[in-house]
Write an enzyme that holds these catalytic residues in place. Structure first.
Site, PDB file in Angstrom:
ATOM      1  CB  THR A   1      28.489  17.119  66.631  1.00  0.00           C
ATOM      2  OG1 THR A   1      29.598  15.977  67.282  1.00  0.00           O
ATOM      3  CG2 THR A   1      28.452  16.938  65.394  1.00  0.00           C
TER       4      THR A   1
ATOM      5  CE  LYS B   1      29.552  14.091  69.264  1.00  0.00           C
ATOM      6  NZ  LYS B   1      29.602  15.770  69.379  1.00  0.00           N
TER       7      LYS B   1
ATOM      8  N   GLY C   1      31.623   9.967  59.456  1.00  0.00           N
ATOM      9  CA  GLY C   1      31.723  10.888  60.454  1.00  0.00           C
ATOM     10  C   GLY C   1      29.685  11.620  60.507  1.00  0.00           C
TER      11      GLY C   1
ATOM     12  CB  SER D   1      28.014  24.141  65.513  1.00  0.00           C
ATOM     13  OG  SER D   1      28.412  23.141  66.655  1.00  0.00           O
TER      14      SER D   1
ATOM     15  CB  SER E   1      37.533  21.874  71.602  1.00  0.00           C
ATOM     16  OG  SER E   1      38.546  22.377  72.003  1.00  0.00           O
TER      17      SER E   1
ATOM     18  CB  CYS F   1      32.789  25.935  68.664  1.00  0.00           C
ATOM     19  SG  CYS F   1      30.761  25.082  68.175  1.00  0.00           S
TER      20      CYS F   1
ATOM     21  CB  THR G   1      33.166  21.769  69.394  1.00  0.00           C
ATOM     22  OG1 THR G   1      32.530  22.874  68.440  1.00  0.00           O
ATOM     23  CG2 THR G   1      34.537  21.340  69.116  1.00  0.00           C
TER      24      THR G   1
END
Length: 188
Positions: free
Chosen positions: A17, A50, A62, A141, A173, A176, A179
């Protein structure tokens, strides 16, 4: 609702996440991606939420950690906020102390970011309660990618804090694999 999930002791668990928060003046924006990953190769969900508001919508949080652990910590933080009349710093310190010392709580695998109009904090199970110097913090992450992007955008753009957290997660995103670009944002 809240998910980061970590591989631990060789067991296959949910993982991945990215959460980022920016505080500027008396406003805080926090954003999280929506991906839930099982093991290293399977995306289980694209739309997890989240981030959320607590304590009469005056605190935004979060989470990065297992779902059950994150929910437990969310409830504990809300209890501490009630106990200390919304004083986030005091509630965070008390939560971190309890988290570190309680036999059951200290097994929880999670981290959280919490902020209100006065303060932005990272809270961990190691007893750490950290207030970032620059008003920006990221965990999970893809946290390093989002953090670097957010720092650059905060320093070198006129974007709002909502736009900064969104763009930072979009950048993370694209780098990773844990993500995604399904982003939830909460602002106080």
């Amino acid at each position: 609702m809240i998910v980061l999930i970590v591989a631990d002791r060789g067991e296959i668990m949910f993982r991945g996440t990215t959460i980022i928060a920016v505080k500027k003046g008396n406003r805080v924006a926090i954003a999280g991606d929506g991906q839930v990953t099982f093991g290293d190769k399977t995306i289980m969900k694209h739309t997890a939420k989240k981030v959320r508001k607590l304590y009469n919508n005056t605190v935004v949080v979060g989470f990065a950690g297992s779902v059950a652990d994150a929910m437990t910590l969310s409830e504990k933080l809300e209890e501490k906020l009630e106990q200390f009349s919304g004083n986030l710093k005091r509630a965070a310190v008390e939560l971190a102390m309890e988290w570190r010392n309680d036999k059951i709580l200290k097994k929880l695998e999670a981290m959280l970011i919490a902020g209100n109009k006065d303060i932005l904090l990272v809270i961990s199970g190691n007893g750490e309660v950290i207030e970032p110097e620059d008003g920006i913090v990221a965990i999970g992450s893809g946290g390093s990618y989002a953090f670097a992007a957010g720092k650059a955008l905060l320093k070198h753009s006129d974007l709002s804090i909502e736009e900064i957290v969104k763009e930072s997660l979009l950048i993370a995103s694209s780098i990773c694999v844990y993500t995604n670009s399904n982003i939830s944002i909460e602002v106080i």
